[in-house]
Design an enzyme around this catalytic site. Structure first.
Site, PDB file in Angstrom:
ATOM      1  N   ARG A  60       0.829  -1.217   0.000  1.00 45.42           N
ATOM      2  CA  ARG A  60       0.000   0.000   0.000  1.00 45.42           C
ATOM      3  C   ARG A  60       0.858   1.260   0.000  1.00 45.42           C
ATOM      4  O   ARG A  60       0.444   2.308  -0.489  1.00 45.42           O
ATOM      5  CB  ARG A  60      -0.996  -0.015   1.172  1.00 45.42           C
ATOM      6  N   GLU A  97       3.260  -6.376  12.891  1.00 43.55           N
ATOM      7  CA  GLU A  97       2.190  -6.578  13.865  1.00 43.55           C
ATOM      8  C   GLU A  97       1.619  -7.991  13.750  1.00 43.55           C
ATOM      9  O   GLU A  97       1.150  -8.564  14.703  1.00 43.55           O
ATOM     10  CB  GLU A  97       1.086  -5.531  13.628  1.00 43.55           C
TER      11      GLU A  97
HETATM   12  P1  AMP Z   1       4.720  -2.486  11.325  1.00 40.73           P
HETATM   13  O1  AMP Z   1       5.952  -3.084  10.742  1.00 40.73           O
HETATM   14  O2  AMP Z   1       4.228  -3.242  12.518  1.00 40.73           O
HETATM   15  O3  AMP Z   1       4.867  -1.006  11.582  1.00 40.73           O
HETATM   16  O4  AMP Z   1       3.566  -2.682  10.257  1.00 40.73           O
HETATM   17  C1  AMP Z   1       3.395  -1.775   9.234  1.00 40.73           C
HETATM   18  C2  AMP Z   1       3.029  -2.443   7.937  1.00 40.73           C
HETATM   19  O5  AMP Z   1       2.011  -3.420   8.107  1.00 40.73           O
HETATM   20  C3  AMP Z   1       2.482  -1.409   7.005  1.00 40.73           C
HETATM   21  O6  AMP Z   1       3.048  -1.627   5.716  1.00 40.73           O
HETATM   22  C4  AMP Z   1       0.994  -1.593   7.022  1.00 40.73           C
HETATM   23  O7  AMP Z   1       0.480  -1.550   5.719  1.00 40.73           O
HETATM   24  C5  AMP Z   1       0.759  -2.954   7.642  1.00 40.73           C
HETATM   25  N1  AMP Z   1      -0.118  -2.910   8.824  1.00 40.73           N
HETATM   26  C6  AMP Z   1       0.232  -3.226  10.097  1.00 40.73           C
HETATM   27  N2  AMP Z   1      -0.798  -3.101  10.936  1.00 40.73           N
HETATM   28  C7  AMP Z   1      -1.843  -2.679  10.201  1.00 40.73           C
HETATM   29  C8  AMP Z   1      -3.185  -2.319  10.504  1.00 40.73           C
HETATM   30  N3  AMP Z   1      -3.669  -2.394  11.763  1.00 40.73           N
HETATM   31  N4  AMP Z   1      -3.981  -1.884   9.494  1.00 40.73           N
HETATM   32  C9  AMP Z   1      -3.489  -1.798   8.235  1.00 40.73           C
HETATM   33  N5  AMP Z   1      -2.234  -2.115   7.885  1.00 40.73           N
HETATM   34  C10 AMP Z   1      -1.401  -2.547   8.845  1.00 40.73           C
END
Ligand code: AMP
Length: 172
Positions: A60, A97
């Site tokens: 995205r 996550e």
């Molecule tokens: P992080 O590495 O945990 O910061 O996760 C970020 C990546 O995971 C981004 O590229 C987001 O598109 C996706 N992502 C993580 N959590 C969510 C969420 N709650 N809603 C949408 N996309 C998420």
């Protein structure tokens, strides 16, 4: 206007797995005025600094980063999930996550000293963006900032991105 952007984001409970509230940004993309507004806000996060490239994170992040690059009149560089880039790559492992992964960048995508803005749709734990930062550091990029449409501030992902300036248009 961020209120309108915020109102367009759809919360999907328990997607892609139980316990995750997924922030669905597709209603923003589908609305020309909102998409334009989101891209404008992200462009403003440069603070007018000169940049050479906008780097976007799979998948995205590509949508926003490519639009920002076009608006600023500069190049776009993808950071992709493992195995998608055809040329020589640098790799970085990270946890997010929901799961674990490896991201890659073409080793000639950013030249040493080039000023780059890193863009993704959402900052959660910060693992993905931190891996992208590692790749950019490997290539000798000058990272002027990291910009997100959405920050899930309660996950404190921003702490993983110090000392770089982190900008978020919408915070939860
Ligand atoms: P992080 O590495 O945990 O910061 O996760 C970020 C990546 O995971 C981004 O590229 C987001 O598109 C996706 N992502 C993580 N959590 C969510 C969420 N709650 N809603 C949408 N996309 C998420």
């Amino acid at each position: 206007m961020p209120a309108t952007l915020r109102a367009a984001i759809r919360d999907i409970v328990d997607f892609p797995q139980p316990g995750i509230v997924f922030k669905d940004i597709t209603p923003i993309l589908a609305d020309g005025a909102l998409f334009h507004e989101a891209v404008s806000r992200l462009c403003e996060t440069t603070g007018g600094a000169r940049i050479d490239k906008v780097v976007g994170i799979d998948a995205r992040g590509f949508i926003f980063a490519a639009a920002v690059a076009d608006r600023l009149g500069v190049g776009f560089v993808p950071v992709r999930k493992q195995g998608k880039l055809p040329w020589k790559t640098r790799q970085a492992a990270y946890s997010l996550e929901y799961g674990e992964s490896i991201v890659e960048i073409h080793e000639d995508a950013v030249k040493p000293g080039e000023s780059v803005l890193l863009v993704d749709d959402l900052l959660a734990t910060g693992g993905t963006a931190a891996a992208a930062v590692q790749l950019l550091n490997d290539l000798g990029a000058h990272l002027i900032g990291i910009s997100f449409l959405i920050e899930l501030a309660f996950l404190k992902g921003r702490a993983k991105l110090a000392p770089y300036p982190v900008h978020a248009i919408l915070t939860y």
